[in-house]
Design an enzyme around this catalytic site. Structure first.
Site, mmCIF file in Angstrom:
data_model
loop_
_atom_site.group_PDB
_atom_site.id
_atom_site.type_symbol
_atom_site.label_atom_id
_atom_site.label_comp_id
_atom_site.label_asym_id
_atom_site.label_seq_id
_atom_site.Cartn_x
_atom_site.Cartn_y
_atom_site.Cartn_z
ATOM 1 C CB CYS A 86 -10.433 91.187 27.890
ATOM 2 S SG CYS A 86 -11.271 90.115 29.028
ATOM 3 C CB SER A 112 -21.512 84.616 30.245
ATOM 4 O OG SER A 112 -20.920 83.372 29.923
ATOM 5 C CG HIS A 116 -22.514 82.256 24.745
ATOM 6 N ND1 HIS A 116 -21.360 82.275 24.002
ATOM 7 C CD2 HIS A 116 -23.536 82.326 23.850
ATOM 8 C CE1 HIS A 116 -21.669 82.357 22.711
ATOM 9 N NE2 HIS A 116 -22.978 82.399 22.599
ATOM 10 C CG HIS A 139 -17.430 82.817 20.156
ATOM 11 N ND1 HIS A 139 -17.698 84.159 20.310
ATOM 12 C CD2 HIS A 139 -17.650 82.248 21.367
ATOM 13 C CE1 HIS A 139 -18.041 84.384 21.564
ATOM 14 N NE2 HIS A 139 -18.034 83.243 22.234
ATOM 15 C CG HIS A 189 -20.573 87.384 22.151
ATOM 16 N ND1 HIS A 189 -21.755 86.727 22.380
ATOM 17 C CD2 HIS A 189 -19.716 86.946 23.082
ATOM 18 C CE1 HIS A 189 -21.604 85.910 23.417
ATOM 19 N NE2 HIS A 189 -20.389 86.020 23.851
ATOM 20 C CB CYS A 214 -17.458 93.735 25.381
ATOM 21 S SG CYS A 214 -15.957 93.935 26.331
ATOM 22 C CD GLU A 266 -14.709 88.287 21.043
ATOM 23 O OE1 GLU A 266 -15.104 87.798 22.118
ATOM 24 O OE2 GLU A 266 -13.528 88.629 20.843
#
Lengths: 278, 278
Positions: free
Chosen positions: A188, A260, A41, A123, A73, A95, A125
């Site tokens: 994360c 990002s 992004h 989103h 994502h 990821c 993800e």
């Protein structure tokens, strides 16, 4: 003037990995190389990739053949199946931490838990995680939880770059609505560190600059976190966007960036701030 | 004067059940009838039982033979084994909701979770729950959690009469210390209702009376909850303890009682308040 630059600003492990995979692929075979959606992004980074031949397409329908890179994502179950059916060569840059969130969501679902995903419903993800469940509810506001359930068994995970505070609020609210609540903290570590550091810096400066794509959820959350402490927080994508007026009265300036945001952009912003305050 | 009496004041299901079991046993065979510790945390009710022949003994060593009643708080694994070894006749009045808390604690432990019990370390219910685990940590303050762990898998349960707010605080704090947090809300419904109602009443009165044993944890938590809202909150065990000065300037008075407070005591307190405000 003192400039505080967050050590945790910029590319996280997952983004760096995805970029490396894309660069390697572009070097090897730049023809018919696509990403499904922008790889990360950050419009500037995506533009840079386009220069190397990596084309971003929003839908698999627009990728007739060749290689498709799944971005950090992750990808929805539907798109994964479709890409395989089409016989595309797949480079999976999802990821590993996002993969873990997908795994825990699926695990909870299979164990009979209703699944709550703390995140932004639209989103990519979150959309991908949700696609692995028959049903799942996405919440981005703890107050919504009161109106959901009640559940006997509730499982909760989070978008990997979510605000840890929101995550805690949702878990707390859900305790009123479920007998059993099973929580996997899938935010994360890099995100949590970045949020904490941004907060610490925001506390001690007169003005804060947050660099990253306007379409980057984690960058915009950094903005929100800093703004609560320091109203003089300004989101920018590039150095040119800095308004000199923002910094006029600032003795201490803070600088951070989303996961990002390429390091070259952060560097340009740093140099621009120093130039303006010379 | 307006008097607000909590509908949820007094004996809960588990306490009522234990009292009924003790009364039935006393009717049938009052000789050699013992409870291990006071049957409920209310000196007046225990005294009443003593009049019927039910003797409270703190240790199994002091019960040579006959019948032992395990109280609503439950019994430790050690005492259970000892009572069986001694050949005592056992009447198990452990509250079914407490049994469930014991079950979930044991289940979490067997599934490989570190177990956190939100409760008072030296309360008999908590001591009993803990005795079923090889290890378990009891916390009564969320700030302690920061210094514990970190854990890969953490399970959390609560003393059945705990403060729901403390429970939520501990869960929230633990999210910083564990990757997975699995929570069973073992606080009993009656406790949650009683706490909520006490809070609602405390908000609208000028003075609050909370009736119950000074050794009753759930009663003292009601006092703490009310005191936060209404500093003029007074804990008493019996009607005689009411200080007329407390009520002098009160137009609206609130009245609630713990789960182990007999209805006859609540009634006496009500009458005394009405008499003083005539």
């Amino acid at each position: 003037m003192k400039l505080y630059i967050a050590k945790s600003a910029g590319f996280c492990f997952g983004v760096k990995r995805a970029m490396d995979m894309a660069l390697k692929a572009a070097k090897k075979e730049p023809k018919q190389l696509y990403t499904l959606g922008p790889l990360i992004h950050n419009p500037q980074a995506v533009e840079f990739l386009r220069g190397l031949g990596v084309k971003a397409k929003d839908r698999l329908e627009n990728i007739p053949k060749g290689t498709v890179i799944f971005r950090s994502h992750g990808v929805s179950l539907g798109d994964l199946k479709k890409a395989k059916r089409k016989g595309l060569h797949i480079i999976d840059a999802t990821c590993p931490i996002v993969k873990k969130a997908q795994f825990f969501a699926t695990y909870l679902h299979r164990q009979g838990y209703a699944v709550l995903i703390v995140g932004e419903a639209y989103h990519p993800e979150v959309e991908a995680i949700k696609s692995y469940l028959d049903e799942g509810v996405v919440v981005d506001d703890a107050r919504v939880v009161q109106k959901l359930g009640p559940w006997e068994k509730l499982g909760i995970i989070a978008q990997t770059t979510q605000s840890f505070n929101l995550f805690k609020e949702v878990v707390t609210a859900s305790l009123e609505r479920a007998r059993e609540v099973r929580v996997f903290n899938t935010i994360c570590h890099a995100t949590m560190t970045r949020q904490k550091e941004a907060l610490e810096i925001a506390k001690k400066v007169d003005g804060m600059i947050v660099v990253g794509g306007y379409n980057s959820g984690n960058t915009q959350r950094l903005v929100a976190i800093c703004k609560e402490i320091q109203p003089q927080t300004h989101p920018i994508e590039t150095a040119e966007e800095i308004n000199p007026k923002w910094l006029e009265k600032c003795e201490k300036i803070g600088l951070t960036a989303g996961a990002s945001t390429p390091s070259w952009i952060i560097k340009e912003v740093e140099e621009e701030i120093r130039r303006l305050k010379e």
